[in-house]
Design a protein around this motif. Structure first.
Motif, short mmCIF file in Angstrom:
data_model
loop_
_atom_site.label_atom_id
_atom_site.label_comp_id
_atom_site.label_asym_id
_atom_site.label_seq_id
_atom_site.Cartn_x
_atom_site.Cartn_y
_atom_site.Cartn_z
N VAL A 175 0.84 -1.20 0.00
CA VAL A 175 0.00 0.00 0.00
C VAL A 175 0.88 1.26 0.00
O VAL A 175 0.63 2.21 -0.75
N GLY A 176 1.93 1.26 0.82
CA GLY A 176 2.83 2.40 0.86
C GLY A 176 3.55 2.63 -0.45
O GLY A 176 3.67 3.78 -0.92
N LEU A 177 4.01 1.56 -1.08
CA LEU A 177 4.66 1.68 -2.39
C LEU A 177 3.68 2.21 -3.43
O LEU A 177 4.04 3.03 -4.28
N LYS A 179 0.07 19.51 -4.28
CA LYS A 179 -0.48 19.33 -2.94
C LYS A 179 -1.06 17.93 -2.78
O LYS A 179 -0.87 17.29 -1.74
N ALA A 180 -1.75 17.44 -3.82
CA ALA A 180 -2.31 16.08 -3.76
C ALA A 180 -1.19 15.05 -3.72
O ALA A 180 -1.27 14.05 -2.99
N GLY A 181 -0.11 15.28 -4.48
CA GLY A 181 1.02 14.37 -4.46
C GLY A 181 1.67 14.31 -3.09
O GLY A 181 2.04 13.24 -2.60
N THR A 182 1.81 15.47 -2.45
CA THR A 182 2.36 15.51 -1.10
C THR A 182 1.49 14.71 -0.13
O THR A 182 2.00 14.00 0.74
N LEU A 183 0.18 14.83 -0.31
CA LEU A 183 -0.75 14.07 0.54
C LEU A 183 -0.56 12.57 0.36
O LEU A 183 -0.52 11.82 1.35
N PHE A 184 -0.40 12.11 -0.88
CA PHE A 184 -0.21 10.68 -1.12
C PHE A 184 1.13 10.19 -0.56
O PHE A 184 1.22 9.07 -0.04
N PHE A 185 2.15 11.02 -0.63
CA PHE A 185 3.42 10.62 -0.02
C PHE A 185 3.29 10.53 1.50
O PHE A 185 3.89 9.66 2.13
N ALA A 186 2.50 11.44 2.08
CA ALA A 186 2.25 11.36 3.52
C ALA A 186 1.55 10.05 3.87
O ALA A 186 1.89 9.39 4.87
N ALA A 229 1.81 7.32 2.19
CA ALA A 229 2.83 6.27 2.04
C ALA A 229 3.64 6.13 3.32
O ALA A 229 3.89 5.01 3.80
N HIS A 230 4.05 7.26 3.88
CA HIS A 230 4.84 7.22 5.12
C HIS A 230 4.03 6.63 6.28
O HIS A 230 4.57 5.88 7.10
N ILE A 231 2.76 6.97 6.34
CA ILE A 231 1.91 6.41 7.39
C ILE A 231 1.80 4.90 7.24
O ILE A 231 1.86 4.16 8.22
N THR A 286 6.58 16.26 9.83
CA THR A 286 6.38 15.55 11.09
C THR A 286 6.13 14.06 10.85
O THR A 286 6.67 13.20 11.56
N ILE A 287 5.34 13.75 9.81
CA ILE A 287 5.03 12.36 9.50
C ILE A 287 6.26 11.61 9.02
O ILE A 287 6.55 10.50 9.48
N ILE A 288 7.04 12.21 8.11
CA ILE A 288 8.21 11.49 7.59
C ILE A 288 9.29 11.36 8.67
O ILE A 288 10.00 10.35 8.74
#
Length: 275
Positions: free
Chosen positions: A82-84, A126-133, A135-137, A200-202
């Motif tokens: 899921v993260g990948l 902004k949407a891409g940043t959200l998806f990377f967040a 991924a980190h979660i 903070t998440i990463i």
């Protein structure tokens, strides 16, 4: 140090795609940049999917019911996939539009960039940043469920997460005003909450990887991911931009961006190998 990686076919695909991506950036070939960035992302995703295939087949035969039961191996594989997958989506969304990609050729980059749109202002970014967040979660939960994890080391967590947060503060992510003179980054005010939450998440992801890793693989992958994000932040929001006049034959900062990509794609490839 021993790392397990996806099959050589996926490594070869990643190296070839990344090489062609860098060449496309150097030669300002938009279609090549878009295609080969996507291909590089799919290389680590399909490599991870291939490593997870025995687990996925087992879950399929069981009707997927134990997916989030007590079987930590099942949960780890699913959360990593899921993260990948979220990382691939983030990559695609961060591909600039054709107009944004070629904008520097119409602008005089030797002059102050006031009035010119930043790539980070777009909704897609902004949407891409959200998806990377996301991924980190996913990675955070995966590391917490890893069947190979060790007892949580709070000292390692604090040191690793703290290093990420302190470096981000030095860059200018945190503070009363991230657009003050002398700051490395100039983050638009509407992006500050998203960027700070993301950092903070990463940082938490890196801290959890370092605190639970029985070896070095997820720690290396997590740190490389965070380093790559710092390259992205400086490239997107950096106050110091390279000089490039009209008709330049290369995209500004393409060498800097290439180093960040190398960290990023191999970070996810290493994480995929941990499945």
């Amino acid at each position: 140090m021993s790392l397990t990686l996806p099959e050589p076919l996926y490594l070869q695909s990643l190296i070839l795609s990344l090489s062609l991506l860098i060449l496309s950036e150097c030669k300002v070939i938009y279609l090549g940049s878009a295609i080969f960035k996507t291909a590089a992302s799919l290389s680590f995703f399909l490599g991870g999917l291939n490593k997870a295939s025995p687990t996925l087949r087992e879950l399929s035969s069981l009707g997927w019911s134990p997916a989030f039961s007590s079987d930590e191996g099942h949960r780890y594989a699913l959360l990593m996939i899921v993260g990948l997958g979220f990382s691939v989506l983030g990559d695609v969304l961060l591909i600039p539009s054709k107009q944004e990609y070629h904008a520097f050729q119409e602008a005089d980059m030797t002059k102050p960039n006031k009035g010119r749109n930043r790539e980070g202002d777009s909704l897609a970014f902004k949407a891409g940043t959200l998806f990377f967040a996301l991924a980190h979660i996913s990675y955070i939960f995966a590391f917490a469920y890893s069947p190979k994890r060790v007892a949580f080391g709070w000292l390692r967590f604090t040191a690793s997460a703290g290093a990420g947060l302190l470096t981000s503060r030095w860059l200018g992510v945190f503070g009363t005003n991230t657009r003050t003179k002398g700051s490395v980054l100039a983050i638009p005010s509407d992006m500050e909450p998203l960027v700070r939450a993301y950092v903070t998440i990463i940082s938490t992801m890196v801290g959890v990887a370092s605190a639970t890793d029985a070896g070095t693989q997820t720690t290396i992958g997590a740190w490389m991911f965070m380093i790559s994000d710092m390259f992205v932040a400086v490239d997107t929001f950096g106050t110091s931009k390279p000089l490039a006049g009209k008709g330049s034959s290369s995209r500004p900062r393409w060498k800097f961006r290439s180093v960040g990509w190398a960290f990023y794609f191999f970070a996810n490839f290493i994480l995929a190998g941990s499945i």
